[in-house]
Design a protein around this motif. Structure first.
Motif, PDB file in Angstrom:
ATOM      1  N   LEU A  78       0.804  -1.069  -0.030  1.00  0.00           N
ATOM      2  CA  LEU A  78      -0.013  -0.110   0.077  1.00  0.00           C
ATOM      3  C   LEU A  78       0.941   1.430  -0.003  1.00  0.00           C
ATOM      4  O   LEU A  78       1.566   1.336   0.988  1.00  0.00           O
ATOM      5  CB  LEU A  78      -0.873   0.007   1.195  1.00  0.00           C
ATOM      6  CG  LEU A  78      -2.034   1.115   1.329  1.00  0.00           C
ATOM      7  CD1 LEU A  78      -3.100   0.627   0.200  1.00  0.00           C
ATOM      8  CD2 LEU A  78      -2.700   0.927   2.712  1.00  0.00           C
ATOM      9  N   ILE A  79       0.784   2.061  -0.984  1.00  0.00           N
ATOM     10  CA  ILE A  79       1.454   3.196  -0.945  1.00  0.00           C
ATOM     11  C   ILE A  79       0.571   4.237  -0.506  1.00  0.00           C
ATOM     12  O   ILE A  79      -0.531   4.553  -0.996  1.00  0.00           O
ATOM     13  CB  ILE A  79       2.105   3.650  -2.575  1.00  0.00           C
ATOM     14  CG1 ILE A  79       2.693   2.318  -3.163  1.00  0.00           C
ATOM     15  CG2 ILE A  79       3.070   4.578  -2.687  1.00  0.00           C
ATOM     16  CD1 ILE A  79       2.859   2.548  -4.727  1.00  0.00           C
ATOM     17  N   ALA A  87       5.165  10.284   1.705  1.00  0.00           N
ATOM     18  CA  ALA A  87       4.803   8.960   1.175  1.00  0.00           C
ATOM     19  C   ALA A  87       5.599   8.132   2.072  1.00  0.00           C
ATOM     20  O   ALA A  87       6.477   7.987   2.788  1.00  0.00           O
ATOM     21  CB  ALA A  87       5.549   9.148  -0.288  1.00  0.00           C
ATOM     22  N   HIS A  88       4.446   6.954   2.151  1.00  0.00           N
ATOM     23  CA  HIS A  88       4.878   5.824   2.686  1.00  0.00           C
ATOM     24  C   HIS A  88       4.828   4.675   1.791  1.00  0.00           C
ATOM     25  O   HIS A  88       3.875   4.526   0.843  1.00  0.00           O
ATOM     26  CB  HIS A  88       4.140   5.753   4.205  1.00  0.00           C
ATOM     27  CG  HIS A  88       4.340   6.691   5.010  1.00  0.00           C
ATOM     28  ND1 HIS A  88       4.902   6.970   5.967  1.00  0.00           N
ATOM     29  CD2 HIS A  88       3.579   7.869   4.840  1.00  0.00           C
ATOM     30  CE1 HIS A  88       4.868   8.038   6.629  1.00  0.00           C
ATOM     31  NE2 HIS A  88       3.805   8.423   6.101  1.00  0.00           N
ATOM     32  N   VAL A  89       5.357   3.267   2.203  1.00  0.00           N
ATOM     33  CA  VAL A  89       5.077   1.984   1.697  1.00  0.00           C
ATOM     34  C   VAL A  89       4.550   0.955   2.722  1.00  0.00           C
ATOM     35  O   VAL A  89       5.643   0.859   3.715  1.00  0.00           O
ATOM     36  CB  VAL A  89       6.217   1.508   0.723  1.00  0.00           C
ATOM     37  CG1 VAL A  89       5.577   0.168   0.321  1.00  0.00           C
ATOM     38  CG2 VAL A  89       6.338   2.523  -0.252  1.00  0.00           C
ATOM     39  N   PHE A  90       3.421   0.376   2.776  1.00  0.00           N
ATOM     40  CA  PHE A  90       3.189  -0.342   4.083  1.00  0.00           C
ATOM     41  C   PHE A  90       2.808  -1.540   3.360  1.00  0.00           C
ATOM     42  O   PHE A  90       2.292  -1.642   2.172  1.00  0.00           O
ATOM     43  CB  PHE A  90       1.847   0.367   4.740  1.00  0.00           C
ATOM     44  CG  PHE A  90       2.097   1.467   5.496  1.00  0.00           C
ATOM     45  CD1 PHE A  90       2.712   1.694   6.570  1.00  0.00           C
ATOM     46  CD2 PHE A  90       1.372   2.746   4.984  1.00  0.00           C
ATOM     47  CE1 PHE A  90       2.848   2.896   7.226  1.00  0.00           C
ATOM     48  CE2 PHE A  90       1.435   3.958   5.624  1.00  0.00           C
ATOM     49  CZ  PHE A  90       2.191   4.205   6.792  1.00  0.00           C
ATOM     50  N   MET A  91       2.836  -2.525   4.333  1.00  0.00           N
ATOM     51  CA  MET A  91       1.967  -4.024   3.871  1.00  0.00           C
ATOM     52  C   MET A  91       0.740  -3.817   4.060  1.00  0.00           C
ATOM     53  O   MET A  91       0.117  -2.758   4.977  1.00  0.00           O
ATOM     54  CB  MET A  91       2.337  -4.975   4.862  1.00  0.00           C
ATOM     55  CG  MET A  91       3.714  -5.376   4.873  1.00  0.00           C
ATOM     56  SD  MET A  91       4.375  -6.065   3.090  1.00  0.00           S
ATOM     57  CE  MET A  91       3.585  -7.423   3.045  1.00  0.00           C
ATOM     58  N   VAL A 148       2.241  -2.227   9.218  1.00  0.00           N
ATOM     59  CA  VAL A 148       3.781  -2.687   8.980  1.00  0.00           C
ATOM     60  C   VAL A 148       4.124  -1.700   7.816  1.00  0.00           C
ATOM     61  O   VAL A 148       3.927  -2.041   6.647  1.00  0.00           O
ATOM     62  CB  VAL A 148       3.888  -4.180   8.565  1.00  0.00           C
ATOM     63  CG1 VAL A 148       5.336  -4.454   8.286  1.00  0.00           C
ATOM     64  CG2 VAL A 148       3.299  -4.813   9.939  1.00  0.00           C
ATOM     65  N   GLU A 149       5.227  -0.874   8.327  1.00  0.00           N
ATOM     66  CA  GLU A 149       5.911   0.004   7.022  1.00  0.00           C
ATOM     67  C   GLU A 149       7.178  -0.696   6.596  1.00  0.00           C
ATOM     68  O   GLU A 149       8.138  -1.316   7.311  1.00  0.00           O
ATOM     69  CB  GLU A 149       6.014   1.248   7.802  1.00  0.00           C
ATOM     70  CG  GLU A 149       6.614   2.165   6.721  1.00  0.00           C
ATOM     71  CD  GLU A 149       6.456   3.835   7.139  1.00  0.00           C
ATOM     72  OE1 GLU A 149       6.552   4.775   6.273  1.00  0.00           O
ATOM     73  OE2 GLU A 149       6.115   3.864   8.358  1.00  0.00           O
ATOM     74  N   LEU A 150       7.431  -0.531   5.422  1.00  0.00           N
ATOM     75  CA  LEU A 150       8.748  -0.769   4.754  1.00  0.00           C
ATOM     76  C   LEU A 150       9.599   0.297   4.513  1.00  0.00           C
ATOM     77  O   LEU A 150       9.031   1.437   4.200  1.00  0.00           O
ATOM     78  CB  LEU A 150       8.343  -1.422   3.436  1.00  0.00           C
ATOM     79  CG  LEU A 150       7.640  -2.806   3.576  1.00  0.00           C
ATOM     80  CD1 LEU A 150       7.026  -3.169   1.918  1.00  0.00           C
ATOM     81  CD2 LEU A 150       8.221  -3.717   4.174  1.00  0.00           C
TER      82      LEU A 150
END
Length: 376
Positions: A78-79, A87-91, A148-150
C-alpha cells in the motif's frame, strides 16, 4: 528554471562534438542467465529482496490522504501520502486479523482506511486511530498496532522502497539531481498500464541498454525519429544513463541552453536493478519491472506530462503519444521481442548471447548483477 547536471551536459557535448570512443569488444552472456530458475531465485534474494526499487512516480499520489494498493511485487503493498504530504509504503494488511486492508488497485482518497472485516481504521501515516468496541481489547496499546511499514524514500519525483529493513538508499539519491533537472516531481500522471510479459526481466532491461535495435525493431514506429541520432552513455553508481540527439542541432546550440538541449535530446535511465525511465523532449515514460519468475515479468508503464490536459485537443495529443508508445512501441515491439527471445533461449539452441560494441550497456548491466550475486 531547472539546472542540468554536469553529466547531462557532458553527454550532450559528446554527441555534438565527439569524444574518445570507449574501449569495447565483443562479449557474451550465458543463455542460462535468462532460463535457469535457480539463477532467478538467486537474483530475487540478492537484488529484489534487498535493494531499493522504484515503486511509482510521485505523481501517482498527487495530493495528501491518498492510498494506492499495489500487488506487483508479489505481496500486498500500500503506497500512501499522509495528511502532511509524506509518502509511505506499507504492507496492505490489517494488524487485527491479517485481512487485506484496501481492495482493488485504484487510488483511494480518504483521511482514514477502514478494514472491511472488523472496521479497524488507520490514518494514512499508518497509525491505528480507531477500533470498534475498544473495551473488548483491554490493555491494547494502539501505538504498537500501526501498519507494517517498509523502508522507503521519495526523492526527485520517484518513490523508492525496499523489503530489507537495512536497505541503503544512497544510490537512489545519486540520480536525483538529474531528475530534478527534468522537473520530474512536478509532472502530471496521464496514463498507467501494466503489461504481463512472458520473458525474463533482463531481456526487457537489455532492450533499453542499447540503441542497436532501434532502426531495425522500430523501423515502422519511432525509428525514423532517431535516424540521424548519435548515442552517448555513462554510469551513475550502479545505474546507467544514455542520451541520443542530432549532431547538427546540438552543435548549433549556445552553451548552457538547457530548454533547447532538452528539445533536441532524448535521455534514458536504467535504474538498477529494474526500472527504466525514458525522458523525451516533452514527456516521460517510467517503466517499473516486477519479475514474477524466471520467465515472467510485470511491467507497469507510467506516462508523465507537464500538466493535466486543459482541452480535448490537448488530451487527444497526449493520447496519441501514449497509444504509440505503450501499445505500439513497448507492448507491440520491445516486449514482443523479449517474449520471442525467451522462447528462443528456452529451446537450448544457443549457449551464449553475443554482444557487439553497440551493446556494451548490456554487458555493464550483467556485470553489475554478477557482482551482487558473487558478494551476496
Amino acid at each position: 528554471m531547472s539546472t542540468p547536471t554536469a553529466g547531462q551536459l557532458a553527454l550532450a557535448d559528446r554527441i555534438a562534438h565527439g569524444g574518445p570512443a570507449p574501449v569495447a569488444a565483443i562479449s557474451h552472456v550465458a543463455a542460462a542467465a535468462y532460463t535457469d530458475p535457480a539463477r532467478w531465485a538467486a537474483e530475487k534474494t540478492a537484488l529484489f529482496d534487498r535493494l531499493p526499487q522504484v515503486i511509482a512516480p510521485s505523481a501517482l499520489l498527487p495530493r495528501p490522504n491518498t492510498a494506492v494498493p499495489h500487488d506487483g511485487f508479489g505481496k500486498p503493498l500500500l503506497i500512501t501520502r499522509d495528511a502532511d504530504g509524506r509518502a509511505h509504503v506499507f504492507m496492505n494488511v490489517c494488524r487485527h486479523r491479517g485481512t487485506r486492508l484496501v481492495e482493488g488497485m485504484e487510488a483511494q482518497y480518504a483521511p482514514r482506511l477502514v478494514c472491511p472485516y472488523h472496521a479497524w481504521s488507520y490514518a494514512l501515516d499508518g497509525k491505528l486511530v480507531g477500533l470498534p468496541r475498544a473495551d473488548s481489547f483491554p490493555g491494547l496499546d494502539k501505538t504498537s498496532y500501526g501498519l507494517v511499514e517498509l523502508p522507503s524514500r521519495e526523492t526527485s519525483g520517484l518513490i523508492w522502497f525496499a523489503f530489507a529493513t537495512d536497505a541503503d538508499f544512497t544510490a537512489a539519491s545519486a540520480v536525483g539531481p538529474d531528475f530534478d533537472a527534468f522537473g520530474l516531481g512536478g509532472l502530471h500522471l496521464f496514463r498507467r498500464h501494466t503489461h504481463d510479459v512472458a520473458a525474463n526481466w533482463k531481456l526487457i532491461m537489455d532492450a533499453f541498454l542499447e540503441s542497436y535495435h532501434v532502426q531495425r525493431l522500430h523501423a515502422g514506429t519511432i525509428g525514423p525519429f532517431f535516424k540521424d541520432g548519435v548515442t552517448a552513455a555513462d554510469k551513475i553508481g550502479p545505474h546507467q544513463r544514455s542520451a541520443v540527439g542530432r549532431v547538427a542541432e546540438l552543435a548549433a546550440l549556445p552553451p548552457g541552453d538547457w530548454p533547447a538541449l532538452r528539445a533536441a535530446v532524448t535521455f534514458a535511465y536504467q535504474l538498477f536493478p529494474a526500472t527504466v525511465i525514458v525522458v523525451s523532449p516533452d514527456y516521460v515514460n517510467l517503466m517499473v519491472l516486477m519479475p514474477r519468475g524466471h520467465d515472467r515479468v510485470l511491467v507497469e508503464d507510467f506516462m508523465l506530462i507537464p500538466e493535466a490536459p486543459a482541452t480535448e485537443k490537448a488530451r487527444d495529443h497526449w493520447q496519441h503519444s501514449w497509444d504509440l508508445l505503450d501499445t505500439g512501441v513497448f507492448g507491440g515491439e520491445d516486449f514482443r521481442a523479449a517474449t520471442l527471445g525467451q522462447q528462443g533461449l528456452e529451446s537450448g539452441a544457443i549457449e551464449w548471447l553475443t554482444l557487439g560494441t553497440l551493446e556494451s550497456g548490456v554487458r555493464h548491466f550483467h556485470e553489475e548483477i554478477e557482482s551482487r550475486l558473487n558478494t551476496g
